[in-house]
Enzyme design. Structure first.
Site, PDB file in Angstrom:
ATOM      1  N   HIS A 185       0.806  -1.218   0.000  1.00 52.72           N
ATOM      2  CA  HIS A 185       0.000   0.000   0.000  1.00 52.72           C
ATOM      3  C   HIS A 185       0.845   1.277   0.000  1.00 52.72           C
ATOM      4  O   HIS A 185       0.337   2.353   0.274  1.00 52.72           O
ATOM      5  CB  HIS A 185      -0.930   0.022   1.218  1.00 52.72           C
ATOM      6  CG  HIS A 185      -1.929  -1.094   1.233  1.00 52.72           C
ATOM      7  ND1 HIS A 185      -2.714  -1.401   0.144  1.00 52.72           N
ATOM      8  CD2 HIS A 185      -2.277  -1.977   2.218  1.00 52.72           C
ATOM      9  CE1 HIS A 185      -3.493  -2.430   0.451  1.00 52.72           C
ATOM     10  NE2 HIS A 185      -3.244  -2.800   1.692  1.00 52.72           N
ATOM     11  N   HIS A 212      -1.026  -9.342   9.777  1.00 56.64           N
ATOM     12  CA  HIS A 212      -1.796  -8.822  10.920  1.00 56.64           C
ATOM     13  C   HIS A 212      -2.296  -9.932  11.836  1.00 56.64           C
ATOM     14  O   HIS A 212      -3.156  -9.691  12.678  1.00 56.64           O
ATOM     15  CB  HIS A 212      -3.001  -7.985  10.456  1.00 56.64           C
ATOM     16  CG  HIS A 212      -2.660  -6.829   9.595  1.00 56.64           C
ATOM     17  ND1 HIS A 212      -3.272  -5.601   9.702  1.00 56.64           N
ATOM     18  CD2 HIS A 212      -1.763  -6.685   8.590  1.00 56.64           C
ATOM     19  CE1 HIS A 212      -2.787  -4.771   8.806  1.00 56.64           C
ATOM     20  NE2 HIS A 212      -1.862  -5.416   8.121  1.00 56.64           N
TER      21      HIS A 212
END
Length: 200
Positions: free
Chosen positions: A68, A179
């Site tokens: 990202h 994550h």
């Protein structure tokens, strides 16, 4: 030497938590060097210059990133101006920024090399991270014996493979992006530390 890796820092809550807790943790644990993956630090996706500066001001020495990194257009000029925010080294040639750096620690001692890579399994187009790692580590080792690798990737198997590939050549390979804590931390046969981060 005590190295601390934080990742991925997510949004304003992650930045605020890091700003409050990191100085205390560095002091309490006598941390020499801090790396944080800022991949999702601004708005929960990507990082902008203000978010990067906030994390650096909190005590992070080098920021890494991932898929990202291009989310916020303002980051393009920032990447051209700083070497403390890395983008994955194995992205297309000629894109702004750098994927590896050697930086001084908070205390005396050897400097720390940081290498940012991105995987190719279930991720966007990228050059081979293994070829990129081999070349970059050889260069970094000319400057320092302490090298930390952020392998940003979706597949744990690809991150484990990078750990084994670089075992004995770097200090640690840390997998970011997922994550989810995989509890797969280990010391590999030739002495390199390997683990996958949990996110913050």
């Amino acid at each position: 030497m005590r190295l601390l890796f934080l990742g991925d820092v997510v949004g304003r809550p992650g930045r605020r938590a890091l700003g409050i807790l990191l100085p205390r943790l560095v002091a309490r644990e006598a941390v020499d060097f801090v790396v944080a993956n800022g991949e999702n630090a601004s708005g929960g996706k990507g990082i902008d210059p203000e978010g990067a500066e906030e994390l650096l001001d909190a005590g992070v020495d080098v920021l890494t990133s991932g898929n990202h990194i291009w989310q916020h257009a303002a980051i393009l000029d920032y990447l051209r101006e700083t070497r403390r925010l890395l983008r994955p080294l194995n992205l297309a040639p000629g894109v702004p920024g750098t994927g590896a750096v050697v930086h001084a620690t908070k205390r005396s001692g050897p400097r720390v090399g940081v290498l940012n890579l991105i995987g190719r399994v279930f991720m966007g187009p990228a050059e081979c991270p293994f070829h990129a790692a081999e070349r970059a580590v050889a260069e970094l080792r000319r400057e320092t014996p302490v090298i930390l690798v952020d392998m940003h990737g979706e597949a744990t198997s690809e991150k484990v493979a990078m750990g084994r590939f670089l075992d004995g050549k770097v200090s640690a390979v840390i997998g970011s992006h997922t994550h989810v804590q995989t509890a797969d931390e280990s010391i590999l046969p030739a002495g390199t530390a390997y683990l996958t981060d949990a996110g913050m």
